[in-house]
Scaffold this active site. Structure first.
Site, PDB file in Angstrom:
ATOM      1  N   LYS A 276      38.577  24.761  40.015  1.00 32.77           N
ATOM      2  CA  LYS A 276      39.224  23.512  40.403  1.00 32.77           C
ATOM      3  C   LYS A 276      38.292  22.336  40.120  1.00 32.77           C
ATOM      4  O   LYS A 276      37.071  22.457  40.246  1.00 32.77           O
ATOM      5  CB  LYS A 276      39.565  23.531  41.896  1.00 32.77           C
ATOM      6  CG  LYS A 276      40.654  24.509  42.275  1.00 32.77           C
ATOM      7  CD  LYS A 276      40.933  24.442  43.768  1.00 32.77           C
ATOM      8  CE  LYS A 276      41.968  25.475  44.186  1.00 32.77           C
ATOM      9  NZ  LYS A 276      43.300  25.186  43.637  1.00 32.77           N
ATOM     10  N   ASP A 287      44.022  27.664  52.284  1.00 32.18           N
ATOM     11  CA  ASP A 287      44.895  28.404  51.374  1.00 32.18           C
ATOM     12  C   ASP A 287      45.361  29.740  51.957  1.00 32.18           C
ATOM     13  O   ASP A 287      46.035  30.512  51.272  1.00 32.18           O
ATOM     14  CB  ASP A 287      44.190  28.625  50.038  1.00 32.18           C
ATOM     15  CG  ASP A 287      45.161  28.650  48.864  1.00 32.18           C
ATOM     16  OD1 ASP A 287      46.292  28.150  49.027  1.00 32.18           O
ATOM     17  OD2 ASP A 287      44.786  29.163  47.801  1.00 32.18           O
ATOM     18  N   ASP A 346      43.556  30.239  38.654  1.00 33.93           N
ATOM     19  CA  ASP A 346      43.897  29.408  39.807  1.00 33.93           C
ATOM     20  C   ASP A 346      45.362  29.573  40.196  1.00 33.93           C
ATOM     21  O   ASP A 346      45.817  28.974  41.157  1.00 33.93           O
ATOM     22  CB  ASP A 346      43.576  27.935  39.514  1.00 33.93           C
ATOM     23  CG  ASP A 346      43.526  27.092  40.780  1.00 33.93           C
ATOM     24  OD1 ASP A 346      43.306  27.663  41.865  1.00 33.93           O
ATOM     25  OD2 ASP A 346      43.714  25.862  40.684  1.00 33.93           O
ATOM     26  N   GLU A 348      46.502  32.248  41.534  1.00 30.28           N
ATOM     27  CA  GLU A 348      46.144  33.536  42.130  1.00 30.28           C
ATOM     28  C   GLU A 348      47.048  33.944  43.281  1.00 30.28           C
ATOM     29  O   GLU A 348      47.213  35.138  43.552  1.00 30.28           O
ATOM     30  CB  GLU A 348      44.683  33.505  42.606  1.00 30.28           C
ATOM     31  CG  GLU A 348      44.441  32.925  43.991  1.00 30.28           C
ATOM     32  CD  GLU A 348      44.864  31.468  44.156  1.00 30.28           C
ATOM     33  OE1 GLU A 348      45.240  31.092  45.276  1.00 30.28           O
ATOM     34  OE2 GLU A 348      44.828  30.702  43.173  1.00 30.28           O
ATOM     35  N   ARG A 350      50.226  33.961  43.646  1.00 29.15           N
ATOM     36  CA  ARG A 350      51.369  34.777  43.241  1.00 29.15           C
ATOM     37  C   ARG A 350      50.946  36.208  42.924  1.00 29.15           C
ATOM     38  O   ARG A 350      51.746  37.134  43.027  1.00 29.15           O
ATOM     39  CB  ARG A 350      52.073  34.117  42.042  1.00 29.15           C
ATOM     40  CG  ARG A 350      51.247  34.043  40.780  1.00 29.15           C
ATOM     41  CD  ARG A 350      51.790  33.019  39.786  1.00 29.15           C
ATOM     42  NE  ARG A 350      51.610  31.666  40.278  1.00 29.15           N
ATOM     43  CZ  ARG A 350      52.017  30.570  39.630  1.00 29.15           C
ATOM     44  NH1 ARG A 350      52.626  30.684  38.463  1.00 29.15           N
ATOM     45  NH2 ARG A 350      51.823  29.369  40.144  1.00 29.15           N
TER      46      ARG A 350
END
Length: 502
Positions: A276, A287, A346, A348, A350
């Site tokens: 990121k 997250d 990024d 990730e 899913r």
């Protein structure tokens, strides 16, 4: 923890540090809302005029404090705005009461007891005021010096309620269970990643399972490897802290419906090799908000003894760019057997959800709902204050949307356009984890749909917008973790228990 009690006393008669009354925005100035009549009488019926002189209008979020006159046992009166006065014959909606109670609770931080004399003469009002007050009183002080700020309001007593009335008592119990568990989710979200990694999160769930009577199974990295959970392992392999898949199971002997809740639990998301950019890392402890919501919702359901079977699946991992991290271009073999080409590490969330969805499907629940801070695209589409709802069943999507709005959780139904499916075809694997850039939130939903068992009703809640609030507190919403989707999930569990869902 703030306590919630019911009292038959009038607003003026209850001994407390402060008494809270509601003020509506009327066509000719502020109006005292039902519940505050005895306080208004102590002001000789001139309380509204006094408040107007002080600049109050009754607008939502407004707070005015003034000394109490003789005849009111509390020394301070707190007048909180409820917004527009309802039309004749209509009461204040539940969300207005929740917000007003939350504002008042925040304004009374440091007090021991407050009498809440808001319009709460029925069970709906009691639950709304109770929930809003408990959420508004929240403060995360674990890492601050003891004298760093005021303690949360210690006790909220709702006046005019009937403690011996079964419906009022049940409403207060629901408000307490949900309020406490939303705050549990907030605590987890606000805890920094150096103290809340996958192992620590799993341990917290195990402790709660023993306390509240639901079973907990934890799959560590060895069990994940043996079981073929390539998505969870692939995301977590760049971290020194290995991933976990946690299964929670709450059952009731009279249950006829089973729901599965699946939560994304990335305890820290650096983006992995697809790192990121600067300025996007500081809040990535949040997250795991989806997993926190699932965990809290199952604890609340267990506390309430709902007649429903619930399973929770927490896909826990850290997404780090270590020497063993998954690289863009790598192919992962998922739990379902499908292969996925990882084009962006990024994306990730899913991947871990895909494994958990496939595993949850094997138990053939009546429906699956996953919750995740999944895409920035959803924030761009809907803003920071609402989550998107996608589903393979339009009726189920509508039911969730209706439930969320009733609980005060702003949301919006989103489509799953079939035309976007081909955009994440892969020349190397069965599918890729990325498609076209535009409509990224919808593509993520379509990706997840690939891993839901055939014939199983499923919905996806993308809570990336409302899960973490970086601005100033408002209503009952604090700065930091919000506990988004907990109330919606508990509502779905209640409806399933009552036979009103599916």
């Amino acid at each position: 923890m703030t306590a919630l009690t019911l009292s038959t006393s009038s607003a003026a008669a209850l001994r407390a540090d402060a008494v809270v009354i509601g003020v509506a925005k009327g066509p000719k100035g502020p109006r005292i809302a039902p519940g505050g009549e005895t306080v208004d009488s102590a002001f000789d019926g001139k309380l509204a005029a006094t408040l107007e002189t002080l600049g109050a209008s009754g607008a939502e979020g407004e707070v005015t404090k003034l000394p109490a006159p003789a005849g009111v046992k509390a020394p301070v009166v707190v007048a909180v705005g409820l917004g527009e006065e309802p039309r004749d014959g209509e009461g204040f909606d539940a969300e207005a009461l929740r917000k007003a109670a939350g504002v008042a609770a925040r304004a009374l931080a440091g007090s021991k007891k407050a009498a809440f004399a808001l319009p709460a003469s029925d069970p709906v009002g009691v639950e709304a005021v109770g929930t809003g007050a408990l959420l508004g009183a929240y403060a995360f002080t674990t890492y601050q010096a003891k004298d760093g700020g005021k303690a949360p309001l210690a006790e909220v007593s709702i006046t005019g309620a009937r403690p011996r009335d079964k419906e009022h008592k049940a409403a207060a119990e629901r408000a307490t269970a949900v309020g406490v568990e939303v705050n549990r989710a907030r605590d987890l979200i606000n805890t920094p990643s150096n103290d809340l990694d996958p192992k620590a999160f799993a341990a917290a769930v195990q402790t709660a399972g023993k306390e509240f009577g639901f079973s907990v199974e934890v799959l560590d990295e060895k069990a994940l490897a043996k079981g073929g959970y390539g998505g969870i392992l692939g995301v977590g392999q760049g971290s020194a802290t290995p991933p976990r898949l946690v299964r929670l199971a709450y059952t009731h002997a009279k249950a006829t419906r089973t729901l599965a809740f699946v939560g994304k639990g990335i305890t820290y998301d650096s983006g992995g090799i697809s790192l990121k950019p600067a300025g996007h890392n500081e809040t990535m402890k949040c997250d795991m908000s989806g997993a926190a919501a699932v965990f809290a919702a199952i604890v609340a359901s267990a506390k309430l003894g709902l007649e429903v079977n619930l399973t929770g699946w927490l896909a826990l991992a850290e997404n780090m760019p270590g020497g063993n991290a998954t690289r863009p271009g790598d192919v992962l073999r998922m739990y379902s057997g499908k292969t996925v080409e990882v084009l962006n590490t990024d994306a990730e969330g899913r991947l871990v959800l895909a494994d958990a969805l496939a595993r949850a499907s094997e138990e053939n629940p009546d429906a699956i709902v996953d919750v995740a801070t999944l895409t920035g695209a959803m924030v761009l589409a809907l803003g920071e204050g609402r989550f998107g709802i996608m589903s393979n069943d339009e009726g189920f999507r509508t039911a969730i949307h209706t439930s969320a709005l009733a609980e005060g959780e702003d949301s919006w139904p989103m489509p799953l356009p079939k035309a976007l499916r081909k955009t994440f075809d892969s020349p190397t694997a069965d599918i890729a984890n990325m498609g076209v850039r535009m409509g990224g939130g919808l593509i993520a939903g379509l990706f997840l749909k690939e891993f839901v068992g055939e014939g199983i009703t499923w919905a996806h809640l993308d809570i990336a917008g409302p899960a973490f609030h970086e601005g100033a507190p408002f209503g009952y919403t604090p700065k930091g973790g919000t506990g988004s989707a907990v109330r919606t999930l508990v509502s779905l569990a209640r409806q399933a228990a009552d036979g009103d869902l599916l």
